[in-house]
Scaffold this motif. Structure first.
Motif, PDB file in Angstrom:
ATOM      1  N   UNK A  84     -19.436 -20.329   9.079  1.00 40.75           N
ATOM      2  CA  UNK A  84     -17.823 -18.525   8.730  1.00 40.75           C
ATOM      3  C   UNK A  84     -17.184 -18.808   7.714  1.00 40.75           C
ATOM      4  N   UNK A  85     -17.164 -17.480   7.624  1.00 39.94           N
ATOM      5  CA  UNK A  85     -16.741 -17.142   5.581  1.00 39.94           C
ATOM      6  C   UNK A  85     -15.149 -17.537   6.710  1.00 39.94           C
ATOM      7  N   UNK A  86     -14.391 -18.136   5.161  1.00 43.04           N
ATOM      8  CA  UNK A  86     -13.451 -18.732   5.276  1.00 43.04           C
ATOM      9  C   UNK A  86     -12.268 -16.931   5.000  1.00 43.04           C
ATOM     10  N   UNK A  87     -11.255 -17.505   5.870  1.00 39.95           N
ATOM     11  CA  UNK A  87     -10.609 -16.674   5.940  1.00 39.95           C
ATOM     12  C   UNK A  87     -10.057 -17.265   4.649  1.00 39.95           C
ATOM     13  N   UNK A  88      -8.703 -15.805   4.016  1.00 44.26           N
ATOM     14  CA  UNK A  88      -8.250 -15.521   2.909  1.00 44.26           C
ATOM     15  C   UNK A  88      -6.794 -16.932   2.928  1.00 44.26           C
ATOM     16  N   UNK A 123      -4.355 -11.060  -0.145  1.00 45.31           N
ATOM     17  CA  UNK A 123      -2.755 -10.692  -0.275  1.00 45.31           C
ATOM     18  C   UNK A 123      -2.825  -9.352  -0.074  1.00 45.31           C
ATOM     19  N   UNK A 124      -1.473  -8.755   0.557  1.00 50.32           N
ATOM     20  CA  UNK A 124      -1.404  -7.407   0.977  1.00 50.32           C
ATOM     21  C   UNK A 124      -0.174  -6.995  -0.293  1.00 50.32           C
ATOM     22  N   UNK A 126       2.483  -5.949  -2.847  1.00 50.41           N
ATOM     23  CA  UNK A 126       2.789  -5.444  -3.725  1.00 50.41           C
ATOM     24  C   UNK A 126       2.180  -5.146  -5.493  1.00 50.41           C
ATOM     25  N   UNK A 127       2.567  -4.139  -6.365  1.00 55.65           N
ATOM     26  CA  UNK A 127       1.537  -4.638  -7.709  1.00 55.65           C
ATOM     27  C   UNK A 127       2.814  -4.777  -8.081  1.00 55.65           C
ATOM     28  N   UNK A 128       4.319  -4.304  -7.875  1.00 55.10           N
ATOM     29  CA  UNK A 128       6.390  -5.255  -7.925  1.00 55.10           C
ATOM     30  C   UNK A 128       5.793  -6.735  -8.224  1.00 55.10           C
ATOM     31  N   UNK A 129       5.997  -7.449  -6.803  1.00 50.32           N
ATOM     32  CA  UNK A 129       5.475  -8.694  -6.789  1.00 50.32           C
ATOM     33  C   UNK A 129       4.775  -9.017  -6.980  1.00 50.32           C
ATOM     34  N   UNK A 130       3.368  -8.859  -6.912  1.00 46.20           N
ATOM     35  CA  UNK A 130       1.684  -9.318  -8.016  1.00 46.20           C
ATOM     36  C   UNK A 130       2.702  -9.584  -9.472  1.00 46.20           C
ATOM     37  N   UNK A 131       3.218  -8.565 -10.468  1.00 49.45           N
ATOM     38  CA  UNK A 131       3.880  -8.826 -11.769  1.00 49.45           C
ATOM     39  C   UNK A 131       4.809  -9.564 -11.627  1.00 49.45           C
ATOM     40  N   UNK A 132       5.712  -9.719 -10.594  1.00 48.82           N
ATOM     41  CA  UNK A 132       6.274 -10.413 -10.527  1.00 48.82           C
ATOM     42  C   UNK A 132       6.454 -12.284 -10.831  1.00 48.82           C
ATOM     43  N   UNK A 133       5.156 -12.561  -9.680  1.00 45.28           N
ATOM     44  CA  UNK A 133       4.586 -13.406  -9.449  1.00 45.28           C
ATOM     45  C   UNK A 133       3.457 -14.117 -10.770  1.00 45.28           C
TER      46      UNK A 133
END
Ligand SMILES: Nc1ncnc2c1ncn2[C@@H]1O[C@H](COP(=O)(O)OP(=O)(O)OP(=O)(O)O)[C@@H](O)[C@H]1O
Ligand SMILES: [Mg+2]
Length: 273
Positions: A84-88, A123-124, A126-133
């Motif tokens: 089984x392919x692992x889920x994200x 994950x889904x 957004x760009x801003x949240x990714x940049x913050x992380x």
């Protein structure tokens, strides 16, 4: 520390090497039935000589490769990527840091993209949240906001390993598998990275599976130690029992080949006393 967050039971991995017209392929039994638990927040070290199967196990634990047989459970969920392919969500639990921070970072990707890639894939956000992380993680591993736009070749080996660690933490995993994470670094830089790993472990309550052939590093960081020999765990115990009261002859041989060192003298050697 509490319950096991990872359980491995009788894990095997066979490799079938390619044969030729005249000869059948050979089977290499790289792992011959590996069983162990990892508890929340602990550092479990894995030691053993070259070729004994450490990286093979690391790849199975991090869902890069499938076991041939045996059970792997992470936070109570069964994992077998062959079935089984692992889920994200499952992938987020376990991340890996490799020995060679040159090979594991794409030279054409800026650091910001290196860090955000796992978020884009899993994950889904957004760009801003990714940049913050990404900015937050840069700071947590001791790098600067300006490093976000730079390429991996502009960094030292130690800084590159910080980037690799930051990337591994982007998905907020529970467990990090560290495959010889400081072996390619100078001693003083090793100490910095080991201290960083200790701080991050406390902050994020991480469990580490720390693969190393350097027993002085293991003596310094491990809570428990597993000794691997030709695809088998021949002994596993608390760090103090392994170093003070080794039971298996191979463990004794390994220790005899390592200069006797106290945790204090190791700290001194690493410059962290
Ligand atoms: N893709 C593969 N195909 C065939 N054999 C393999 C493959 N990968 C590993 N092996 C074999 O499996 C065994 C274990 O290899 P592994 O890389 O896990 O060892 P290791 O303990 O990580 O060694 P090192 O300390 O040198 O990194 C070795 O005999 C190796 O040759
Ligand atoms: Mg290896």
């Amino acid at each position: 520390m509490s319950d096991a967050i990872l359980r491995a039971k009788d894990i095997t991995r066979d490799y079938v090497t390619k044969g030729s017209m005249f000869k059948a392929g050979d089977v290499v039994h790289a792992l011959k039935g590996i069983s162990f638990d990892v508890k929340e927040g602990e550092t479990l070290a894995l030691v053993g000589e070259s070729g004994c199967g450490k990286s093979t196990l690391a790849r199975i634990l991090t869902m890069i490769d499938a076991q041939t047989s045996g059970e792997l459970e992470i936070e109570g969920k069964n994992i077998n990527i062959a079935d089984q392919k692992p889920t994200p969500e499952m992938r987020q639990r376990m991340q890996i840091v490799f020995q060679n921070p040159y090979g594991s970072l794409n030279p054409r990707q800026k650091v910001g993209d290196v860090l955000e890639e796992p978020l884009v894939i899993n994950t889904n956000m957004g760009a801003e949240e990714r940049r913050e992380r990404a900015m937050e993680m840069l700071q947590k591993v001791g790098l600067e906001p300006v490093h976000y736009g730079r390429y991996p070749h502009m960094f030292s080996g130690g800084q590159r390993q910080r980037i690799a660690i930051a990337r591994a933490l982007m998905l907020r995993p529970k467990i990090l598998v560290l495959d010889e994470p400081v072996s390619a670094l100078d001693l003083s830089v090793q100490a910095q990275i080991l201290n960083l790993l200790a701080d991050l472990q406390d902050e994020f309550n991480l469990s580490y599976i720390f693969i190393s052939h350097d027993l002085s590093v293991v003596k310094y960081i491990a809570d428990r130690v597993m000794v691997m020999y030709f695809g088998e765990i021949v002994e596993q115990n608390t760090r103090d029992e392994i170093f003070n009261n080794p039971q298996h002859s191979y463990t004794k041989t390994l220790l005899a080949a390592t200069p006797r060192a106290t945790v204090d003298s190791i700290k001194k050697r690493l410059g962290v006393a």
